[in-house]
Design a protein around this motif. Structure first.
Motif, PDB file in Angstrom:
ATOM      1  N   SER A 372       0.819  -1.210   0.000  1.00 31.32           N
ATOM      2  CA  SER A 372       0.000   0.000   0.000  1.00 31.32           C
ATOM      3  C   SER A 372       0.857   1.266   0.000  1.00 31.32           C
ATOM      4  CB  SER A 372      -0.916   0.004   1.228  1.00 31.32           C
ATOM      5  OG  SER A 372      -0.155  -0.064   2.424  1.00 31.32           O
ATOM      6  N   LYS A 375       1.246   2.372  -3.674  1.00 32.07           N
ATOM      7  CA  LYS A 375       0.054   2.375  -4.526  1.00 32.07           C
ATOM      8  C   LYS A 375      -0.826   3.561  -4.156  1.00 32.07           C
ATOM      9  CE  LYS A 375      -0.713  -2.437  -5.922  1.00 32.07           C
ATOM     10  NZ  LYS A 375      -1.668  -3.563  -5.865  1.00 32.07           N
ATOM     11  N   ALA A 377      -4.408   5.784  -3.810  1.00 36.06           N
ATOM     12  CA  ALA A 377      -5.747   5.425  -3.344  1.00 36.06           C
ATOM     13  C   ALA A 377      -6.652   5.014  -4.497  1.00 36.06           C
ATOM     14  CB  ALA A 377      -6.361   6.602  -2.576  1.00 36.06           C
ATOM     15  N   GLN A 378      -6.422   5.608  -5.674  1.00 38.34           N
ATOM     16  CA  GLN A 378      -7.226   5.286  -6.859  1.00 38.34           C
ATOM     17  C   GLN A 378      -6.303   4.720  -7.944  1.00 38.34           C
ATOM     18  OE1 GLN A 378     -10.520   5.477  -6.987  1.00 38.34           O
ATOM     19  NE2 GLN A 378     -10.642   6.296  -4.901  1.00 38.34           N
ATOM     20  N   PRO A 379      -5.958   3.431  -7.862  1.00 39.08           N
ATOM     21  CA  PRO A 379      -4.987   2.856  -8.816  1.00 39.08           C
ATOM     22  C   PRO A 379      -5.467   2.810 -10.251  1.00 39.08           C
ATOM     23  CG  PRO A 379      -5.955   1.142  -7.432  1.00 39.08           C
ATOM     24  CD  PRO A 379      -6.396   2.449  -6.859  1.00 39.08           C
ATOM     25  N   SER A 380      -6.740   3.098 -10.474  1.00 34.32           N
ATOM     26  CA  SER A 380      -7.242   3.095 -11.848  1.00 34.32           C
ATOM     27  C   SER A 380      -7.053   4.442 -12.539  1.00 34.32           C
ATOM     28  CB  SER A 380      -8.729   2.729 -11.869  1.00 34.32           C
ATOM     29  OG  SER A 380      -9.489   3.680 -11.128  1.00 34.32           O
ATOM     30  N   ASN A 381      -6.520   5.423 -11.814  1.00 34.02           N
ATOM     31  CA  ASN A 381      -6.322   6.768 -12.356  1.00 34.02           C
ATOM     32  C   ASN A 381      -4.821   7.014 -12.571  1.00 34.02           C
ATOM     33  OD1 ASN A 381      -6.145   9.470 -12.977  1.00 34.02           O
ATOM     34  ND2 ASN A 381      -7.535  10.140 -11.360  1.00 34.02           N
ATOM     35  N   ASP A 384      -3.132   9.715 -10.514  1.00 37.49           N
ATOM     36  CA  ASP A 384      -2.865   9.411  -9.110  1.00 37.49           C
ATOM     37  C   ASP A 384      -1.531   8.691  -8.950  1.00 37.49           C
ATOM     38  OD1 ASP A 384      -5.227  10.595  -8.555  1.00 37.49           O
ATOM     39  OD2 ASP A 384      -6.183   8.868  -7.609  1.00 37.49           O
ATOM     40  N   TRP A 385      -1.171   7.875  -9.940  1.00 41.45           N
ATOM     41  CA  TRP A 385       0.146   7.231  -9.906  1.00 41.45           C
ATOM     42  C   TRP A 385       1.257   8.270  -9.994  1.00 41.45           C
ATOM     43  CZ3 TRP A 385       1.360   2.344  -8.719  1.00 41.45           C
ATOM     44  CH2 TRP A 385       0.337   1.386  -8.746  1.00 41.45           C
ATOM     45  N   VAL A 415      -2.116   0.879 -15.361  1.00 42.86           N
ATOM     46  CA  VAL A 415      -3.574   0.858 -15.198  1.00 42.86           C
ATOM     47  C   VAL A 415      -4.215  -0.188 -16.109  1.00 42.86           C
ATOM     48  CG1 VAL A 415      -5.694   2.210 -15.473  1.00 42.86           C
ATOM     49  CG2 VAL A 415      -3.634   3.277 -14.491  1.00 42.86           C
TER      50      VAL A 415
END
Length: 440
Positions: A372, A375, A377-381, A384-385, A415
């Protein structure tokens, strides 16, 4: 006075070796004055206790209990251990100033050819890291490594050696144009009589020139101490030192008004620590025009990366990468030290930085990258990475072109990938190689 995240990043990249996300957060909570006070006092920003392993217990594996203990006479082991101190200390400003003095009073192992005096000099710089500069100048001329480096150890009245007397004024205290060739000769006479016995400076009266000397307008029977005092009373000295400090901590081209402000602080304060306290608390230091305008030295690049990622320094990942980037500790290229500035980023040295970033990415285990801690909080964005890695490395903001390239890479390889670990490792490497990561 309060601090923003950008203020904290700026302070810790200049007064420390970058920081961890926890340290950036701590600076914001503590505020400017308390953060600066802690940095100057060697107090942890996060209240973490100092837990440094002694050199005699450290190993080349980077931990106590390894199979290959460090050897004090081996330059590579001393380089590894100094980098270990920079990465793990809770008093990073002390190590930063030790590095500053090493570049200022540049002395190299390749001529001294003995790690004991080089180590002793390093201890001296650490002792006076934030202390009284005039006392340090008095001591450095009797430092065995410096004496051997600039030939003070064989200067006799029959043949005074001018190497140290010239560099003391030109590179260490006054600068070119503030002394004459006759001053060099007279200072060399004042410095006769000193030699090295049992790794210590020793005075031999038979070698000393007791005659009357005239140095920088002062005439008398001048010896070592009196001569140094005369030099440090010159008007050029505080201006010279202020300029060097500002170029190291603030800006490559310090304006004259700022040089004069810092020079006045040098004139009136007792220690370099007090001078830096004023500098780091000043509003001028935090102006936008000075942020992300200095190039990280190889040592700063290596140490800030290890501090940010919590990695362990060992013989393979410490002194060799820094050397390939152009900065080998204990071995500056000549008496003027490292050129610094944009010379750090020439093509050959940038290859070393790219190789280092690749090595760091490969050293991150799958389990650590999958934790964690690494990574968002929103790994699909993908954004955010990028934000997560920028925060990790203390990058305030990416340029539009860098952000576009990295966003596309994160989207394709992390992603929307069936092998996101490979993409995560590649993304970290690319962020570490970005132009923004080379700046402080």
């Amino acid at each position: 006075m309060g601090m923003t995240y950008e203020d904290a990043v700026h302070l810790l990249h200049r007064a420390s070796f970058g920081g961890t996300p926890e340290e950036f957060t701590a600076c914001i909570q503590l505020g400017r004055q308390e953060s600066v006070r802690r940095l100057l006092s060697g107090i942890s920003l996060t209240d973490k206790p100092e837990a440094l392993v002694n050199f005699n217990l450290m190993t080349r594996e980077g931990r106590p209990g390894g199979k290959r203990p460090l050897t004090a006479s081996r330059i590579y082991d001393q380089q590894q251990y100094w980098l270990y101190l920079m990465v793990n200390t809770q008093a990073p400003l002390v190590e930063k100033m030790t590095l500053f003095w090493h570049g200022h009073f540049a002395t190299a192992f390749y001529k001294v050819d003995d790690m004991l005096p080089m180590y002793q000099q390093n201890v001296l710089f650490r002792q006076y890291a934030l202390g009284n500069f005039k006392e340090l100048v008095q001591k450095i001329g009797k430092d065995p490594a410096m004496m051997f480096w600039l030939d003070m150890n064989r200067s006799k009245k029959e043949a005074p050696n001018e190497n140290y007397s010239r560099e003391l004024m030109e590179l260490f205290t006054l600068g070119i144009g503030h002394y004459s060739e006759q001053d060099v000769k007279e200072l060399a006479r004042a410095f006769t009589g000193w030699r090295i016995i049992n790794s210590q400076a020793s005075f031999n009266a038979n070698w000393y020139d007791p005659g009357v000397k005239t140095l920088l307008g002062t005439t008398g029977n001048l010896g070592y101490t009196e001569a140094v005092e005369i030099i440090l009373k010159q008007q050029a000295y505080p201006i010279f030192l202020a300029t060097k400090l500002l170029k190291f901590f603030a800006t490559a081209n310090p304006p004259s008004f700022w040089i004069e402000l810092v020079a006045n602080s040098i004139r009136t304060k007792n220690t370099i620590g007090e001078v830096l306290q004023e500098l780091f608390n000043s509003n001028e230091f935090y102006k936008q025009r000075y942020r992300k305008r200095l190039f990280k030295s190889p040592t700063e690049y290596v140490v800030s990366t290890f501090r940010a990622l919590g990695l362990t320094i060992n013989e393979h990942n410490s002194y060799l990468p820094a050397k390939s980037m152009g900065q080998e500790l204990y071995n500056p290229p000549d008496v003027s030290g490292w050129d610094g500035g944009d010379s750090w980023l020439n093509s050959d040295r940038m290859v070393g930085r790219h190789q280092f970033a690749s090595m760091i990415a490969r050293s991150m285990s799958d389990s650590k990258l999958n934790s964690s801690e690494f990574k968002p909080a929103q790994p699909s964005n993908p954004d955010d990475w990028l934000a997560m890695w920028c925060k990790r490395f203390g990058i305030g903001e990416l340029s539009p072109s860098t952000k576009t390239s990295l966003r596309s890479y994160a989207n394709d390889t992390v992603v929307n990938s069936s092998q996101p670990i490979t993409g995560m490792r590649g993304l970290m490497q690319l962020v570490l190689m970005s132009p923004e990561s080379q700046m402080k």
